[in-house]
Write an enzyme that holds these catalytic residues in place. Structure first.
Site, PDB file in Angstrom:
ATOM      1  N   SER A   1      16.883  41.029 -40.667  1.00 17.24           N
ATOM      2  CA  SER A   1      18.201  41.117 -41.313  1.00 17.24           C
ATOM      3  C   SER A   1      19.341  41.357 -40.317  1.00 17.24           C
ATOM      4  O   SER A   1      20.283  42.111 -40.606  1.00 17.24           O
ATOM      5  CB  SER A   1      18.207  42.186 -42.411  1.00 17.24           C
ATOM      6  OG  SER A   1      17.319  41.834 -43.452  1.00 17.24           O
TER       7      SER A   1
ATOM      8  N   GLU B   1       5.119  36.292 -40.790  1.00 15.91           N
ATOM      9  CA  GLU B   1       4.823  35.276 -41.820  1.00 15.91           C
ATOM     10  C   GLU B   1       3.548  34.512 -41.468  1.00 15.91           C
ATOM     11  O   GLU B   1       2.805  34.099 -42.348  1.00 15.91           O
ATOM     12  CB  GLU B   1       6.028  34.334 -41.981  1.00 15.91           C
ATOM     13  CG  GLU B   1       7.168  35.042 -42.709  1.00 15.91           C
ATOM     14  CD  GLU B   1       8.560  34.593 -42.317  1.00 15.91           C
ATOM     15  OE1 GLU B   1       8.706  33.528 -41.701  1.00 15.91           O
ATOM     16  OE2 GLU B   1       9.521  35.331 -42.637  1.00 15.91           O
TER      17      GLU B   1
ATOM     18  N   GLU C   1       9.800  43.462 -35.178  1.00 10.11           N
ATOM     19  CA  GLU C   1      10.344  43.031 -36.465  1.00 10.11           C
ATOM     20  C   GLU C   1       9.640  43.808 -37.582  1.00 10.11           C
ATOM     21  O   GLU C   1       8.539  43.437 -37.999  1.00 10.11           O
ATOM     22  CB  GLU C   1      10.092  41.534 -36.692  1.00 10.11           C
ATOM     23  CG  GLU C   1      10.841  40.625 -35.759  1.00 10.11           C
ATOM     24  CD  GLU C   1      11.080  39.248 -36.394  1.00 10.11           C
ATOM     25  OE1 GLU C   1      12.242  38.843 -36.488  1.00 10.11           O
ATOM     26  OE2 GLU C   1      10.104  38.596 -36.802  1.00 10.11           O
TER      27      GLU C   1
ATOM     28  N   LYS D   1      12.847  29.109 -39.084  1.00  8.93           N
ATOM     29  CA  LYS D   1      11.734  29.029 -40.048  1.00  8.93           C
ATOM     30  C   LYS D   1      11.655  27.587 -40.574  1.00  8.93           C
ATOM     31  O   LYS D   1      11.896  26.670 -39.811  1.00  8.93           O
ATOM     32  CB  LYS D   1      11.905  30.091 -41.139  1.00  8.93           C
ATOM     33  CG  LYS D   1      12.104  31.478 -40.508  1.00  8.93           C
ATOM     34  CD  LYS D   1      11.992  32.616 -41.444  1.00  8.93           C
ATOM     35  CE  LYS D   1      12.235  33.918 -40.669  1.00  8.93           C
ATOM     36  NZ  LYS D   1      12.039  35.109 -41.469  1.00  8.93           N
TER      37      LYS D   1
ATOM     38  N   ASN E   1      15.448  31.890 -35.108  1.00  5.25           N
ATOM     39  CA  ASN E   1      14.234  31.399 -35.776  1.00  5.25           C
ATOM     40  C   ASN E   1      14.648  30.755 -37.101  1.00  5.25           C
ATOM     41  O   ASN E   1      14.932  31.449 -38.066  1.00  5.25           O
ATOM     42  CB  ASN E   1      13.265  32.566 -36.006  1.00  5.25           C
ATOM     43  CG  ASN E   1      12.017  32.117 -36.754  1.00  5.25           C
ATOM     44  OD1 ASN E   1      11.795  30.925 -36.956  1.00  5.25           O
ATOM     45  ND2 ASN E   1      11.198  33.070 -37.166  1.00  5.25           N
TER      46      ASN E   1
ATOM     47  N   GLY F   1      14.208  39.179 -43.921  1.00  8.89           N
ATOM     48  CA  GLY F   1      14.656  38.375 -45.050  1.00  8.89           C
ATOM     49  C   GLY F   1      15.082  39.187 -46.260  1.00  8.89           C
ATOM     50  O   GLY F   1      15.140  38.673 -47.378  1.00  8.89           O
TER      51      GLY F   1
ATOM     52  N   HIS G   1       4.308  35.725 -35.579  1.00 14.18           N
ATOM     53  CA  HIS G   1       5.337  36.162 -36.537  1.00 14.18           C
ATOM     54  C   HIS G   1       4.647  36.728 -37.781  1.00 14.18           C
ATOM     55  O   HIS G   1       3.579  36.256 -38.168  1.00 14.18           O
ATOM     56  CB  HIS G   1       6.231  34.971 -36.905  1.00 14.18           C
ATOM     57  CG  HIS G   1       7.439  35.387 -37.674  1.00 14.18           C
ATOM     58  ND1 HIS G   1       7.396  35.641 -39.029  1.00 14.18           N
ATOM     59  CD2 HIS G   1       8.717  35.630 -37.279  1.00 14.18           C
ATOM     60  CE1 HIS G   1       8.595  36.017 -39.431  1.00 14.18           C
ATOM     61  NE2 HIS G   1       9.418  36.024 -38.389  1.00 14.18           N
TER      62      HIS G   1
END
Ligand code: 13P
Length: 237
Positions: free
Chosen positions: A197, A89, A153, A11, A9, A159, A87
Site C-alpha cells: 500500500s 501472491e 512486504e 502484477k 510491480n 493491496g 512474492h
C-alpha cells in the site's frame, strides 16, 4: 545502493500493450525498475530509456519440458536486470515454498540477474518474526546475500490501502538487518525495500524515517499521476 530503488510491480495488469507502453513512460526514470507481465516486457523495454526492467517471476530451471514456465535466460535476453522472487501472491496462490524460492534465486544469480526476494509475516497480530526469519534464511540459503535485494512486504498491507505503520516497518527492517548481519558475511550490505500500500503520501517516509533503501509499489505504480508523484517525492529527498 546509493539511490533508493523504486520497483513497480504491475502484477497481471494492464490488459493491452498500448496501455503498458503509456504507463511505462510515466515511470521512465533512473532508479526505477518496471516489472510488467511477461507479455509486455519486450514492448516496455523498447519504450523506456532510463528505467530498468524486471520480471515478476521465473522458473528454477534454464530450459526443458516445463510447460508454461519462463526461464531466466530468456528474461536476460529480453533485457531484464531484475526478477521478483517469492512474492506472497506466488506463495499463496501457486504454492511456492522457501525451497523452490531458493532454487529460483540460485538460477537467477547464475544468469547475472538481481533477484528481489519478497518476505513478510502472514498475519498482523503474530508479530511475524518467525515467518520473516524463516523466509529470509531459507530463501537465501548459502547464496551471497549482498547480491540479493530483500523486499519486506507484510501481507496485511498488500493491496489493502492499509500500509504498515512507518515505526512498525522500521522495527521489522532493523530485525531483518540483524538476521542478515548474524547469518551472512557482509549481510548488512543487502538492500531492504518496503512494499505494501505504498502511495505518494507515505512513500518518502519509508525511506527517510524508516531507513528502507527503496520501495516495491503495486497498485499505485499503474496510476500515472500517482506514480509520478511517488518518484518525485522519493528522489527529491
Ligand atoms: P500494493 O502496493 O498494491 O499494496 O502491492 C504491493 C505489492 O504486492 C508489490 O509487490
Amino acid at each position: 545502493m546509493e539511490n533508493p530503488l523504486i520497483v513497480a510491480n504491475w502484477k497481471m495488469n494492464p490488459q493491452t500493450t498500448e496501455e503498458a507502453k503509456t504507463i511505462a513512460l510515466s515511470s521512465d526514470r533512473k532508479g526505477v525498475v518496471i516489472c510488467p507481465p511477461f507479455a509486455f516486457i519486450k514492448s516496455v523495454k523498447e519504450r523506456v530509456k532510463k528505467a530498468e526492467i524486471g520480471a515478476q517471476n521465473c522458473f528454477s530451471e534454464k530450459k526443458g519440458a516445463f510447460t508454461g514456465e519462463t526461464s531466466p535466460v530468456m528474461l536476460k535476453k529480453l533485457g531484464c536486470r531484475y526478477v521478483i522472487i517469492g512474492h506472497s501472491e506466488r506463495r499463496e496462490y501457486f504454492g511456492e515454498n522457501n525451497n523452490l524460492i531458493n532454487k529460483k534465486i540460485k538460477v537467477v544469480l547464475k544468469e547475472g540477474l538481481t533477484p528481489i526476494l519478497c518476505i513478510g509475516e502472514m498475519k498482523k497480530d503474530t508479530g511475524g518474526m518467525d515467518d520473516i526469519k524463516e523466509q529470509l534464511v531459507e530463501g537465501v540459503g548459502d547464496l551471497q546475500v549482498k547480491k540479493i535485494i530483500i523486499a519486506y512486504e507484510p501481507i496485511f498491507a498488500i493491496g489493502t490501502n492499509l500500509p504498515c505503520d512507518v515505526e512498525e516497518a522500521e522495527k521489522k527492517k532493523v530485525f531483518i538487518k540483524n538476521v542478515l548481519a548474524k547469518n551472512y558475511s557482509k549481510g548488512e550490505q543487502a538492500a531492504v525495500l518496503y512494499g505494501g500500500s505504498v502511495n505518494s503520501k507515505n512513500a518518502s517516509s519509508y525511506i527517510k524515517k524508516a531507513g528502507f533503501q527503496g520501495l516495491l509499489v503495486g497498485g499505485a505504480s499503474l496510476k500515472i499521476k500517482e506514480m509520478k508523484k511517488i518518484i518525485e517525492n522519493v528522489y527529491s529527498l
